[in-house]
Scaffold this motif. Structure first.
Motif, PDB file in Angstrom:
ATOM      1  N   SER A  88       0.732  -1.290  -0.090  1.00 27.50           N
ATOM      2  CA  SER A  88       0.190  -0.092  -0.102  1.00 27.50           C
ATOM      3  C   SER A  88       0.757   1.311   0.025  1.00 27.50           C
ATOM      4  N   ILE A  89       1.952   1.097   0.676  1.00 29.84           N
ATOM      5  CA  ILE A  89       2.835   2.517   0.503  1.00 29.84           C
ATOM      6  C   ILE A  89       4.038   2.320  -0.545  1.00 29.84           C
ATOM      7  N   GLN A  90       3.905   1.320  -1.434  1.00 26.60           N
ATOM      8  CA  GLN A  90       4.835   1.287  -2.815  1.00 26.60           C
ATOM      9  C   GLN A  90       4.167   2.193  -3.599  1.00 26.60           C
ATOM     10  N   PRO A  91       4.870   2.681  -4.699  1.00 25.89           N
ATOM     11  CA  PRO A  91       4.177   3.510  -5.923  1.00 25.89           C
ATOM     12  C   PRO A  91       3.523   2.441  -6.654  1.00 25.89           C
ATOM     13  N   GLN A  92       2.860   2.918  -7.577  1.00 24.38           N
ATOM     14  CA  GLN A  92       1.925   2.165  -8.636  1.00 24.38           C
ATOM     15  C   GLN A  92       2.750   1.615  -9.620  1.00 24.38           C
ATOM     16  N   PRO A  93       2.449   0.235 -10.190  1.00 27.43           N
ATOM     17  CA  PRO A  93       1.188  -0.202 -10.077  1.00 27.43           C
ATOM     18  C   PRO A  93       1.299  -1.167  -8.923  1.00 27.43           C
ATOM     19  N   LYS A  94       0.217  -1.627  -8.364  1.00 25.62           N
ATOM     20  CA  LYS A  94      -0.023  -2.594  -7.211  1.00 25.62           C
ATOM     21  C   LYS A  94       0.006  -3.757  -7.853  1.00 25.62           C
ATOM     22  N   ARG A  95       0.463  -4.860  -6.900  1.00 25.64           N
ATOM     23  CA  ARG A  95       0.281  -6.132  -7.280  1.00 25.64           C
ATOM     24  C   ARG A  95      -0.704  -7.030  -6.829  1.00 25.64           C
ATOM     25  N   ILE A  96      -1.900  -6.548  -7.393  1.00 25.20           N
ATOM     26  CA  ILE A  96      -3.375  -6.903  -6.797  1.00 25.20           C
ATOM     27  C   ILE A  96      -3.448  -8.395  -6.975  1.00 25.20           C
ATOM     28  N   GLU A  97      -3.162  -9.011  -8.313  1.00 21.81           N
ATOM     29  CA  GLU A  97      -3.438 -10.307  -8.534  1.00 21.81           C
ATOM     30  C   GLU A  97      -2.607 -11.403  -7.614  1.00 21.81           C
ATOM     31  N   TYR A  98      -1.071 -10.646  -7.342  1.00 25.51           N
ATOM     32  CA  TYR A  98      -0.535 -11.447  -6.419  1.00 25.51           C
ATOM     33  C   TYR A  98      -1.037 -11.501  -4.956  1.00 25.51           C
ATOM     34  N   LEU A  99      -1.269 -10.339  -4.484  1.00 24.94           N
ATOM     35  CA  LEU A  99      -1.969 -10.198  -3.190  1.00 24.94           C
ATOM     36  C   LEU A  99      -3.211 -11.205  -3.081  1.00 24.94           C
TER      37      LEU A  99
ATOM     38  N   SER B 170      -3.950 -14.008  -4.759  1.00 25.36           N
ATOM     39  CA  SER B 170      -3.781 -15.358  -4.533  1.00 25.36           C
ATOM     40  C   SER B 170      -3.186 -15.708  -3.245  1.00 25.36           C
ATOM     41  N   LEU B 171      -2.535 -14.843  -2.540  1.00 19.40           N
ATOM     42  CA  LEU B 171      -1.967 -14.956  -1.225  1.00 19.40           C
ATOM     43  C   LEU B 171      -3.326 -14.891  -0.128  1.00 19.40           C
ATOM     44  N   ILE B 172      -3.844 -14.155  -0.313  1.00 21.61           N
ATOM     45  CA  ILE B 172      -5.282 -14.073   0.694  1.00 21.61           C
ATOM     46  C   ILE B 172      -6.101 -15.261   0.446  1.00 21.61           C
ATOM     47  N   GLU B 173      -6.314 -15.658  -0.798  1.00 23.60           N
ATOM     48  CA  GLU B 173      -7.210 -16.900  -0.912  1.00 23.60           C
ATOM     49  C   GLU B 173      -6.633 -18.158  -0.404  1.00 23.60           C
ATOM     50  N   LYS B 174      -5.246 -18.165  -0.804  1.00 20.74           N
ATOM     51  CA  LYS B 174      -4.627 -19.281  -0.205  1.00 20.74           C
ATOM     52  C   LYS B 174      -4.611 -19.204   1.282  1.00 20.74           C
ATOM     53  N   PHE B 175      -4.693 -18.274   1.979  1.00 27.17           N
ATOM     54  CA  PHE B 175      -4.886 -18.328   3.505  1.00 27.17           C
ATOM     55  C   PHE B 175      -6.169 -18.540   3.860  1.00 27.17           C
ATOM     56  N   ILE B 176      -7.221 -17.511   3.351  1.00 30.48           N
ATOM     57  CA  ILE B 176      -8.538 -17.600   3.986  1.00 30.48           C
ATOM     58  C   ILE B 176      -9.433 -18.878   3.464  1.00 30.48           C
TER      59      ILE B 176
ATOM     60  N   ALA C   3     -13.204  -2.446  -9.786  1.00 31.84           N
ATOM     61  CA  ALA C   3     -14.458  -3.087  -9.468  1.00 31.84           C
ATOM     62  C   ALA C   3     -14.889  -4.657  -9.561  1.00 31.84           C
ATOM     63  N   LYS C   4     -14.126  -5.094 -10.603  1.00 35.90           N
ATOM     64  CA  LYS C   4     -13.952  -6.251 -10.509  1.00 35.90           C
ATOM     65  C   LYS C   4     -13.392  -6.998  -9.567  1.00 35.90           C
ATOM     66  N   SER C   5     -12.272  -6.684  -9.144  1.00 33.56           N
ATOM     67  CA  SER C   5     -11.630  -7.305  -7.980  1.00 33.56           C
ATOM     68  C   SER C   5     -12.373  -7.028  -6.807  1.00 33.56           C
ATOM     69  N   ILE C   6     -12.979  -5.943  -6.412  1.00 30.46           N
ATOM     70  CA  ILE C   6     -13.854  -5.700  -5.317  1.00 30.46           C
ATOM     71  C   ILE C   6     -14.852  -6.504  -5.247  1.00 30.46           C
ATOM     72  N   LYS C   7     -15.772  -6.950  -6.259  1.00 30.01           N
ATOM     73  CA  LYS C   7     -16.861  -7.698  -6.453  1.00 30.01           C
ATOM     74  C   LYS C   7     -16.232  -9.066  -6.011  1.00 30.01           C
ATOM     75  N   LYS C   8     -15.099  -9.638  -6.620  1.00 26.45           N
ATOM     76  CA  LYS C   8     -14.674 -10.965  -6.279  1.00 26.45           C
ATOM     77  C   LYS C   8     -14.393 -11.336  -4.773  1.00 26.45           C
ATOM     78  N   ALA C   9     -13.668  -9.989  -4.168  1.00 28.17           N
ATOM     79  CA  ALA C   9     -13.400 -10.125  -2.780  1.00 28.17           C
ATOM     80  C   ALA C   9     -14.662 -10.102  -1.994  1.00 28.17           C
ATOM     81  N   ASP C  10     -15.527  -9.411  -2.166  1.00 28.65           N
ATOM     82  CA  ASP C  10     -16.949  -9.261  -1.540  1.00 28.65           C
ATOM     83  C   ASP C  10     -17.566 -10.488  -1.517  1.00 28.65           C
TER      84      ASP C  10
END
Length: 369
Positions: A147-158, A160-166, A198-205
């Motif tokens: 979140s404190i690194q400059p753009q672009p963000k590694r949303i797909e990488y994050l 995959s890690l979150i889904e693997k954990f939860i 919006a797509k990534s937000i809907k997937k997480a919700d």
């Protein structure tokens, strides 16, 4: 002792504590290291930290962090990084180490905040994902650094890690608790709300609702059923405990049967004791006998100068009975024969025995003069 200036006494107390009394407690060695650093005894402070690393408590995260921070304060940045790397290497050799993810997260934080090396910190966290099991502190550190690194963000990488954990799996060697997984999913959704689309937000919700909201609803229902079972069991126990008393208490009142009271009990009016007139006080019949003695006053004038005559003994007084209605008429005899006269005494029924005091009292009135 330090405040009073007795440094020798303070140092001796620390030596006795670290070598005799509590020598196996890592806290006292950490305190000794900080104390010696404050008094410019750097070799002594390093020796205290090294003793904790090697003998007292190997792999203690607090000791590694404090030792590295001391080296950084002294200007030895490379030595501080070397301390973290040595500790990570030792923990890698352990199977299922719980300290390794925390060491990676703390080392990456140290690199970014102290040295300003964001790329180096990101590499350290990537190594953590490869060499350590995923944990909530490690993933929080990755999300925060991203979140404190400059753009672009590694949303797909994050993601995959979150889904693997939860998302729990059967072959997972480590599974976090429901609360940890739900909290981390909420943190990631906040991150996506800031940097995602919006797509990534809907997937997480959708994933969050599927994993946690339905389970929470079923959990609440199970808790409700469990509480209802407790209430039912408590009521059954209470009814079982009260039933014998209730049956015995309600036995005289059967349903549909008229109460069998004694005849005339219910229709008797409430009666109060009648107030009676005060009874006439019954005086002792002895008063009637004594009243007869008053007739002796009739001989008052004729007996003047003569010898005192003692009237005959009166009959013994009876218990308190009826008071005589009238006094008998006095008999005024002649002066010459007064001494021979005997006062007439009315006939009374046989009275009860009277003490001799009554005769003395009667004689008193007869011999007044």
């Amino acid at each position: 002792m330090e405040a009073s200036g007795s440094m020798d006494l303070a140092d001796n107390a620390i030596v006795r504590a670290t070598q005799v009394f509590v020598k196996r407690q890592p806290e006292i060695h950490l305190f000794a290291a900080r104390f010696r650093e404050q008094h410019d005894d750097i070799p002594g402070a390093r020796a205290a930290y090294q003793l904790v690393h090697s003998e007292i408590s190997p792999g203690l995260l607090e000791a590694t962090i404090k030792h590295a921070n001391m080296e950084q304060r002294l200007g030895n940045h490379d030595d501080a990084c070397s301390l973290y790397e040595q500790a990570i290497a030792i923990e890698k050799a352990k199977e299922q180490s719980q300290t390794l993810p925390l060491l990676f997260a703390q080392y990456a934080r140290f690199l970014y905040l102290v040295s300003g090396k964001g790329d180096k910190a990101k590499e350290v966290l990537d190594q953590a994902v490869e060499n350590a099991h995923l944990s909530k502190p490690l993933l929080e550190a990755i999300i925060h650094l991203e979140s404190i690194q400059p753009q672009p963000k590694r949303i797909e990488y994050l993601d995959s890690l979150i889904e693997k954990f939860i998302v729990p799996t059967i072959d997972a060697s480590f599974t976090a608790s429901m609360d940890e997984r739900e909290e981390l999913s909420s943190i990631y959704m906040e991150f996506l709300d800031l940097f995602g689309d919006a797509k990534s937000i809907k997937k997480a919700d959708d994933r969050h609702a599927k994993l946690f909201l339905q389970n929470r609803t079923s959990l609440l229902e199970s808790k409700k059923r469990r509480s209802d079972d407790y209430l039912v069991s408590d009521k059954a126990k209470l009814a079982k405990a009260v039933t014998p008393v209730t049956a015995s208490a309600m036995a005289p009142y059967p349903v549909g049967v008229q109460n069998q009271w004694p005849a005339g009990y219910g229709i008797q009016p409430q009666s109060w004791p009648q107030t009676t007139q005060a009874q006439v006080q019954q005086w002792n019949p002895a008063y009637g006998q004594q009243a007869a003695a008053y007739n002796a006053y009739g001989t008052y004038g004729s007996n003047y100068g003569a010898a005192a005559q003692v009237p005959p003994a009166l009959p013994q007084a009876a218990p308190y009975g009826a008071y005589p209605s009238t006094y008998p008429a006095p008999n005024y005899g002649q002066p010459g024969v007064a001494a021979t006269l005997t006062p007439s005494v009315p006939q009374q029924p046989s009275p009860a025995p009277v003490p001799p005091a009554a005769a003395a009292t009667t004689a008193y009135y007869g011999s007044y003069y």
